[in-house]
Design a protein around this motif. Structure first.
Motif, PDB file in Angstrom:
ATOM      1  N   HIS A   1      -9.625  12.296  -2.031  1.00  0.00           N
ATOM      2  CA  HIS A   1      -8.753  11.348  -1.367  1.00  0.00           C
ATOM      3  C   HIS A   1      -7.299  11.557  -1.791  1.00  0.00           C
ATOM      4  CE1 HIS A   1     -11.905   8.943   0.467  1.00  0.00           C
ATOM      5  NE2 HIS A   1     -12.541   8.914  -0.682  1.00  0.00           N
ATOM      6  N   TYR A   2      -6.433  11.359  -0.834  1.00  0.00           N
ATOM      7  CA  TYR A   2      -5.005  11.325  -1.158  1.00  0.00           C
ATOM      8  C   TYR A   2      -4.707   9.998  -1.859  1.00  0.00           C
ATOM      9  CZ  TYR A   2       0.040  11.713  -0.692  1.00  0.00           C
ATOM     10  OH  TYR A   2       1.386  11.792  -0.949  1.00  0.00           O
ATOM     11  N   HIS A   3      -3.951  10.067  -2.931  1.00  0.00           N
ATOM     12  CA  HIS A   3      -3.673   8.846  -3.690  1.00  0.00           C
ATOM     13  C   HIS A   3      -2.276   8.918  -4.288  1.00  0.00           C
ATOM     14  CE1 HIS A   3      -4.226  10.898  -7.608  1.00  0.00           C
ATOM     15  NE2 HIS A   3      -5.154  11.581  -6.968  1.00  0.00           N
ATOM     16  N   SER A   4      -1.776   7.750  -4.624  1.00  0.00           N
ATOM     17  CA  SER A   4      -0.461   7.650  -5.226  1.00  0.00           C
ATOM     18  C   SER A   4      -0.525   8.080  -6.684  1.00  0.00           C
ATOM     19  CB  SER A   4       0.061   6.210  -5.133  1.00  0.00           C
ATOM     20  OG  SER A   4       1.275   6.062  -5.848  1.00  0.00           O
ATOM     21  N   LYS A   5       0.496   8.765  -7.118  1.00  0.00           N
ATOM     22  CA  LYS A   5       0.575   9.208  -8.512  1.00  0.00           C
ATOM     23  C   LYS A   5       1.646   8.459  -9.295  1.00  0.00           C
ATOM     24  CE  LYS A   5      -0.993  13.892  -7.450  1.00  0.00           C
ATOM     25  NZ  LYS A   5      -1.277  13.615  -6.038  1.00  0.00           N
TER      26      LYS A   5
ATOM     27  N   GLN B   1       5.790   1.927   7.406  1.00  0.00           N
ATOM     28  CA  GLN B   1       7.009   2.726   7.341  1.00  0.00           C
ATOM     29  C   GLN B   1       6.659   4.156   6.971  1.00  0.00           C
ATOM     30  OE1 GLN B   1      10.192   2.380   7.977  1.00  0.00           O
ATOM     31  NE2 GLN B   1      10.838   4.322   7.086  1.00  0.00           N
ATOM     32  N   ASP B   2       7.273   5.110   7.694  1.00  0.00           N
ATOM     33  CA  ASP B   2       7.061   6.511   7.359  1.00  0.00           C
ATOM     34  C   ASP B   2       8.178   6.983   6.442  1.00  0.00           C
ATOM     35  OD1 ASP B   2       9.214   6.716   9.041  1.00  0.00           O
ATOM     36  OD2 ASP B   2       8.172   7.809  10.623  1.00  0.00           O
ATOM     37  N   ASP B   3       8.474   8.264   6.450  1.00  0.00           N
ATOM     38  CA  ASP B   3       9.467   8.816   5.530  1.00  0.00           C
ATOM     39  C   ASP B   3      10.841   8.970   6.161  1.00  0.00           C
ATOM     40  OD1 ASP B   3       8.692  10.731   7.295  1.00  0.00           O
ATOM     41  OD2 ASP B   3       8.522  12.363   5.834  1.00  0.00           O
ATOM     42  N   ARG B   4      11.101   8.308   7.272  1.00  0.00           N
ATOM     43  CA  ARG B   4      12.399   8.411   7.927  1.00  0.00           C
ATOM     44  C   ARG B   4      12.903   7.022   8.294  1.00  0.00           C
ATOM     45  NH1 ARG B   4      10.735  12.136  12.798  1.00  0.00           N
ATOM     46  NH2 ARG B   4       9.069  10.600  12.724  1.00  0.00           N
ATOM     47  N   GLY B   5      14.191   6.920   8.480  1.00  0.00           N
ATOM     48  CA  GLY B   5      14.775   5.680   8.955  1.00  0.00           C
ATOM     49  C   GLY B   5      15.099   4.695   7.844  1.00  0.00           C
ATOM     50  N   SER B   6      15.712   3.592   8.254  1.00  0.00           N
ATOM     51  CA  SER B   6      16.062   2.503   7.340  1.00  0.00           C
ATOM     52  C   SER B   6      14.959   1.463   7.401  1.00  0.00           C
ATOM     53  CB  SER B   6      17.407   1.883   7.744  1.00  0.00           C
ATOM     54  OG  SER B   6      18.425   2.868   7.767  1.00  0.00           O
TER      55      SER B   6
ATOM     56  N   PHE C   1       0.870  -1.173   0.000  1.00  0.00           N
ATOM     57  CA  PHE C   1       0.000   0.000   0.000  1.00  0.00           C
ATOM     58  C   PHE C   1       0.913   1.230   0.000  1.00  0.00           C
ATOM     59  CE2 PHE C   1      -2.235  -3.510   1.866  1.00  0.00           C
ATOM     60  CZ  PHE C   1      -3.506  -3.431   1.327  1.00  0.00           C
ATOM     61  N   GLU C   2       1.051   1.834  -1.172  1.00  0.00           N
ATOM     62  CA  GLU C   2       2.034   2.896  -1.355  1.00  0.00           C
ATOM     63  C   GLU C   2       1.484   4.261  -0.972  1.00  0.00           C
ATOM     64  OE1 GLU C   2       3.931   3.029  -5.103  1.00  0.00           O
ATOM     65  OE2 GLU C   2       4.193   0.863  -5.266  1.00  0.00           O
ATOM     66  N   ASP C   3       2.425   5.193  -0.784  1.00  0.00           N
ATOM     67  CA  ASP C   3       2.127   6.616  -0.564  1.00  0.00           C
ATOM     68  C   ASP C   3       1.070   6.822   0.508  1.00  0.00           C
ATOM     69  OD1 ASP C   3       3.983   7.255  -2.429  1.00  0.00           O
ATOM     70  OD2 ASP C   3       2.579   7.565  -4.066  1.00  0.00           O
ATOM     71  N   TRP C   4       1.351   6.300   1.681  1.00  0.00           N
ATOM     72  CA  TRP C   4       0.451   6.472   2.820  1.00  0.00           C
ATOM     73  C   TRP C   4       1.297   6.793   4.034  1.00  0.00           C
ATOM     74  CZ3 TRP C   4      -4.363   7.583   2.736  1.00  0.00           C
ATOM     75  CH2 TRP C   4      -5.157   7.467   3.883  1.00  0.00           C
ATOM     76  N   CYS C   5       1.079   7.966   4.601  1.00  0.00           N
ATOM     77  CA  CYS C   5       1.954   8.479   5.658  1.00  0.00           C
ATOM     78  C   CYS C   5       1.632   7.817   6.998  1.00  0.00           C
ATOM     79  CB  CYS C   5       1.809   9.989   5.765  1.00  0.00           C
ATOM     80  SG  CYS C   5       2.316  10.873   4.281  1.00  0.00           S
ATOM     81  N   GLY C   6       2.559   8.002   7.921  1.00  0.00           N
ATOM     82  CA  GLY C   6       2.419   7.458   9.263  1.00  0.00           C
ATOM     83  C   GLY C   6       3.325   6.270   9.488  1.00  0.00           C
ATOM     84  N   GLY C   7       3.664   6.055  10.750  1.00  0.00           N
ATOM     85  CA  GLY C   7       4.545   4.948  11.087  1.00  0.00           C
ATOM     86  C   GLY C   7       3.910   3.865  11.913  1.00  0.00           C
ATOM     87  N   ALA C   8       2.612   3.991  12.248  1.00  0.00           N
ATOM     88  CA  ALA C   8       1.922   3.002  13.058  1.00  0.00           C
ATOM     89  C   ALA C   8       1.069   2.099  12.181  1.00  0.00           C
ATOM     90  CB  ALA C   8       1.046   3.688  14.114  1.00  0.00           C
TER      91      ALA C   8
ATOM     92  N   LYS D   1       9.761   4.747   1.219  1.00  0.00           N
ATOM     93  CA  LYS D   1       9.186   5.524   2.316  1.00  0.00           C
ATOM     94  C   LYS D   1       7.683   5.624   2.132  1.00  0.00           C
ATOM     95  CE  LYS D   1      10.096   9.865  -0.147  1.00  0.00           C
ATOM     96  NZ  LYS D   1      10.765  11.178  -0.094  1.00  0.00           N
ATOM     97  N   ASN D   2       7.005   5.866   3.250  1.00  0.00           N
ATOM     98  CA  ASN D   2       5.556   6.074   3.273  1.00  0.00           C
ATOM     99  C   ASN D   2       4.819   4.934   2.560  1.00  0.00           C
ATOM    100  OD1 ASN D   2       5.659   8.466   4.740  1.00  0.00           O
ATOM    101  ND2 ASN D   2       5.805   9.741   2.908  1.00  0.00           N
ATOM    102  N   TYR D   3       4.909   3.761   3.130  1.00  0.00           N
ATOM    103  CA  TYR D   3       4.204   2.612   2.573  1.00  0.00           C
ATOM    104  C   TYR D   3       3.801   1.687   3.709  1.00  0.00           C
ATOM    105  CZ  TYR D   3       8.528  -0.053   3.273  1.00  0.00           C
ATOM    106  OH  TYR D   3       9.630  -0.658   3.838  1.00  0.00           O
TER     107      TYR D   3
END
Length: 1029
Positions: A1006-1010, A250-255, A126-133, A163-165
């Motif tokens: 809705h926010y969606h992946s491009k 996974q959010d947009d930070r970290g490995s 599930f791509e392009d979705w923010c948050g780390g929980a 990131k962000n998936y």
């Protein structure tokens, strides 16, 4: 008659009870075996089951097995926190807050398994979705049935370096040996590992996880960082396979990484990643299209249905409002309202028919409407970071806040003294300055003090000059710094320079130049001998000045202890903070002062270049004083030895301060109060299309104006129908202002007939100004219309605008071009079907223009959807939005129907059909609603985003008007989109149509992946406009 052998029964009572228990056990065993054959095990709490596990179950009201959970008797509550089903997704998210609980559709029967499935497991992305929980992943609209990508992985250790998936990994585990096994999961960011008792997904339970808030993470292979990572021992057998599921966010930070390890339950053994030899697929998805979802397992970890997320929402727009369901109320027949008001011509002056406008200039000719009552479309929950609703700049608010709207109250005992602690540099009015925040005692006035004498001449005493009577009466208006009260003098502070000193004509001959400082109240005097050293105070918000003759002013200084040698201190306030100001020192006086003050006194070298340095002035505490030249204020006396007057002596005493190293904390006045007036920031807004602020809502119509218009209409209505209707509630009033000819209103009132039935009145009226004439022939009606009557008092009166009536039964066609967007097509059709089911309105149609989609059969999905009407159009080639919309409009045969140019990623409110019909009038009005564009990780029930004030891609217009303006520009926008909506807007306005612009409640994009969105070739970048994509 034989008698009952009571004595024998008493002797055998124990045997009878044992026989009864055995019979019950046999009966329960029979029932259990019968249910097992049907695939539903009767699991009751009968003690410890196999392998020392307690078997429990939760069923819903219909007897459907809902949330099975298996837990060892000694399990802690920590591992049971996620035992219940997580927050599910409601597929009917069309009506937030009104969805009912649906039965959970868990998967109990698994598809046939094959031996060739070994060596890999299923992976859904599930791509392009923010948050780390993991909870953020569950809030995704398409989770778990419609992932962005379906693939496989060969071991339970995945690191895409993205990131962000979110990931969902599922399949079967094949144990290597019989016995107790421990599992552990490690990831960055959060993850969960679910394991079933058998091969059924419905029996899965949470056994290990990394965090729940999104801030927890582990390094790769760090299996023991958190106690929740390691599971309790699980008894597994090699003869069976076990369903498992891994959720990772996974959010947009970290490995980014996620891995699952296991080990036998023996001391000293380390966790090893589960490899391909012990995993297998749940099912083969390689030949399935993206809209085939029947095979996707639904478990307690990942399922649809259930109860939507509960809790207090942060957006006021989501709270119930009568507007949301008012369309369900029966409407008063428009024919019975024709004679209520006199007809009048309607030709607003802001219509730009045949007016030449430049490309994309139509945005400047779109006006906003006023709304009553408040519809709470203002995104107040987004104003933490975006305060564009207020006129002040973000930098201004960051530095000064909202103190300019506050007037500090005077302290007790200060009634006879003038209040000078105002908000300097914030207002032109000196009465609106801010009170001091650092001093317990207020400042008194602004006093001049004498500068240092020339170097060559010794200091000579001068008699003090008593203040004039006028100075005593109005001290502020006679001070040199009373710049705000002098009309003849310009406002120098806002021009970047300090106020000039008094002209030479006002000063006695021989008087040196004066330095303007702040004087404390009488009685607070300090020693002139110990000027306070400069301290590195942090910068205070202020205005930078560039004085010409004035020295550098030091704003703050350390506090000082009581002075030695028995000097007068002037009260305890004398020991408080006194930011000193330094007078212009001469070269001769510099050596003498350094010699007098000793090494603790700062030199004046830093002040020699003060003319080129900015001076920061306080906003609240502005006590500035200057030390006297050498020779002043010696022990001979307190009133002699100074070259100035008594005020100069008082100011010089402020320079005394404590020894270095001794500081006093700033005093806080917890008892300070202030006065404030009610501020209506809506009055500062205009009806121009504001393209800068994207969090402000609809303009608010004043209540008095709305009530006055409604009262006039109800008076005329009851006069026409003999009091047949009674007003129950004002549901909605919309006003479009024309300052030259009058204002157009849309009145929506809830009425009650004399018989008791409640009805809905929704009509346009026109409040024509006295003496206003209609426009030229372009705006006049075909037949001469009588002018609106005017009241005897000259006030405008209501009339009925000709050719401005909306139709409730008109057909609305939603036109949507699509290509390879299976999950969004399914969601769109589900929303349209829910709209039909909720409203019962069958007067709309869905037209899908398909550009050879390969990920699903769009036509079959359209036929399967429960829609009242639909059309499927197939086009070849690359995706072209303009061409797709034009093809959809061409397929509409009825020219007197409305076409709504739509997008695929829209969440519709239940009142969308009614809103489109009300604001589209053939030959008069077109409708461009403003959609709220959700941010990454946001959802309709927790909206975070902004209003798309620039986009006009969602557009409703009658087909006859659409054809008249020329339709879509398919030539220029052949292989690009972005700007075609602005170009269409220009031609609509030039055709003489008004464009109604309103923010609709619960209307979301809705926010969606491009990424790889239309499977199209690389298109030319376009930065000219913003379409609804």
């Amino acid at each position: 008659m034989p008698r009952l052998p009571v004595k024998k029964l008493r002797k055998q009572v124990k045997l009878l009870l044992l026989l009864l228990l055995l019979s019950c056990a046999a009966w329960l065993t029979y029932l259990h075996l019968g249910l097992v054959r049907q695939g539903r095990g009767l699991r009751q709490r009968l003690g410890d089951g196999r392998d020392g596990e307690k078997l429990t179950s939760v069923t819903d009201g219909q007897g459907v097995h809902a949330v099975p959970s298996t837990q060892r008797a000694e399990d802690s509550s920590e591992s049971r926190e996620e035992e219940q089903a997580p927050e599910g997704q409601d597929p009917n998210m069309l009506f937030p807050g009104g969805a009912r609980r649906l039965p959970l559709n868990f998967t109990h029967q698994t598809p046939p398994w094959r031996e060739e499935y070994k060596g890999q497991v299923n992976l859904h992305v599930f791509e392009d979705w923010c948050g780390g929980a993991v909870g953020h992943l569950r809030r995704n609209l398409h989770f778990p049935l419609f992932p962005h990508t379906r693939t496989t992985v060969k071991k339970l250790a995945v690191a895409p370096k993205w990131k962000n998936y979110g990931l969902r990994i599922f399949g079967f585990i094949h144990p290597a040996r019989d016995g107790d096994v421990q599992f552990s999961v490690a990831s960055d960011d959060n993850s969960e590992f679910w394991l079933s008792l058998d091969e059924s997904p419905a029996a899965a339970q949470l056994v290990a996880f990394v965090g729940k808030t999104g801030s927890e993470w582990t390094a790769p292979g760090e299996f023991t960082k958190f106690s929740s990572q390691v599971s309790k021992p699980r008894r597994l057998m090699t003869s069976r396979k076990y369903y498992f599921e891994v959720l990772h966010k996974q959010d947009d930070r970290g490995s980014d990484h996620v891995e699952v390890g296991w080990r036998p339950f023996l001391p000293g053994l380390k966790f090893e990643v589960i490899g391909s030899a012990h995993i297998s697929l749940y099912t083969d998805e390689s030949a399935l299209k993206m809209d085939h979802v029947a095979h996707v397992p639904q478990s307690p970890a990942s399922h649809v249905g259930g109860r939507p997320p509960q809790g207090e929402t942060s957006a006021d727009m989501l709270r119930p409002d009568p507007r949301d369901t008012f369309f369900l109320t029966p409407r008063v027949e428009p024919s019975s309202l024709e004679d209520v008001l006199e007809p009048c011509a309607y030709a607003p002056t802001y219509v730009v028919k045949d007016f030449p406008i430049a490309r994309y200039q139509g945005l400047q000719f779109v006006y906003l409407s006023f709304v009553y009552p408040n519809d709470y479309t203002r995104l107040t929950h987004m104003e933490t970071d975006n305060k564009c609703f207020y006129r002040e700049s973000p930098l201004y608010l960051e530095r000064f806040g909202f103190y300019k709207y506050m007037k500090m109250d005077k302290e007790e005992g200060d009634g006879d003294q003038e209040e000078v602690q105002r908000r300097a540099f914030l207002f032109l009015n000196p009465d609106d300055f801010l009170d001091d925040e650092d001093e317990g005692e207020p400042l008194d006035s602004l006093e001049p003090t004498e500068a240092a004498p020339p170097r060559s001449s010794p200091p000579s005493p001068a008699p003090p000059t008593p203040p004039s009577p006028r100075d005593d009466r109005t001290p502020r208006r006679t001070r040199a710094l009373s710049w705000a009260a002098r009309a003849a003098r310009p406002m120098p502070l806002f021009l970047g320079r300090a106020p000039p000193p008094r002209p030479a004509a006002e000063q006695p001959p021989g008087t040196p130049g004066k330095v303007y400082v702040t004087r404390v109240r009488p009685g607070q005097r300090a020693s002139p001998r110990a000027p306070a050293p400069r301290a590195p105070w942090p910068p205070f918000p202020g205005v930078f000045l560039r004085p010409r003759p004035l020295p550098r002013v030091q704003l703050r200084a350390p506090p000082r202890p009581p002075r030695p040698h028995g000097r007068r201190t002037g009260g305890p306030q004398a020991t408080k903070l006194r930011p000193p100001a330094r007078a212009q020192a001469t070269p001769g006086g510099r050596e003498s002062q350094a010699r007098t003050l000793g090494p603790a006194a700062p030199t004046l070298d830093s002040n020699s270049s003060s003319e080129a340095r900015p001076v920061t002035s306080f906003l609240s505490l502005s006590q500035v004083s200057g030390p006297q030249p050498p020779g002043e204020g010696e022990e001979e006396g307190e009133d002699d030895g100074a070259p100035g007057d008594e005020a100069a002596s008082e100011d010089s005493e402020e320079a005394a301060g404590p020894a270095l190293g001794r500081w006093r904390e700033d005093a806080i006045d917890w008892q300070r109060t202030f006065s404030v007036g009610a501020v209506d920031f809506e009055l500062l807004r205009s009806d121009w299309n504001d393209l800068r602020c994207n969090v402000s809502g609809n303009l608010q119509l004043p209540e008095a104006e709305a009530v006055d218009v409604v009262a006039q209409y109800m008076e005329r209505l009851n006069a026409r129908h003999g009091g047949h209707f009674a007003l129950l509630r004002i549901v909605n009033v919309e006003k479009r202002r024309d300052s030259a000819r009058g204002s157009r209103f849309l009145l929506e009132l809830e009425l009650q007939e004399r018989g008791g039935r409640r009805l809905r009145l929704s009509e346009y009226v026109f409040l024509r100004l006295p003496g206003a004439r209609a426009g030229g022939a372009d705006g006049e009606s075909p037949e001469p219309a009588p002018a609106a009557s005017v009241r005897p008092d000259g006030r405008p009166e209501l009339c009925r605008p000709l050719r401005l009536a909306w139709r409730q039964d008109v057909m609305v066609h939603f036109i949507v071009p699509v290509k390879n967007q299976a999950r969004w097509v399914v969601q769109f059709l589900a929303d349209m079907a829910a709209l039909h089911a909720r409203t019962g309105d069958s007067r709309f149609s869905v037209i899908l223009v398909d550009f050879e989609s390969e990920d699903m059969d769009v036509e079959r999905a359209l036929r399967a959807a429960r829609l009242p009407r639909y059309q499927y159009l197939r086009r070849t080639g690359n995706f072209e939005r303009s061409a797709g919309l034009q093809a959809g409009v061409d397929a509409v045969e009825d020219a007197s129907s409305i076409v709504f140019l739509c997008d695929l990623h829209i969440h519709f409110p239940p009142s969308i059909l009614d809103a489109i019909r009300k604001h589209c009038v053939e030959g008069r009005l077109a409708f461009a609603p403003v959609v709220m564009r959700l941010g990454c990780g946001s959802s309709p029930w927790d909206p975070h985003g902004y209003w798309e004030v620039n986009g006009f891609g969602l557009f409703g217009i009658y087909k006859s008007d659409f054809d008249r303006v020329g339709g879509m520009n398919t030539e220029e926008f052949r292989d690009q989109w972005g700007g075609e909506d602005w170009e269409l807007l220009d031609r609509v306005l030039q055709a003489g149509l008004e464009v109604e612009r309103l923010r609709l409640r619960n209307f979301f994009h809705h926010y969606h992946s491009k990424r790889g969105m239309w499977s199209a070739r690389s298109r030319k970048a376009s930065h000219t406009g913003v379409g609804a994509s």
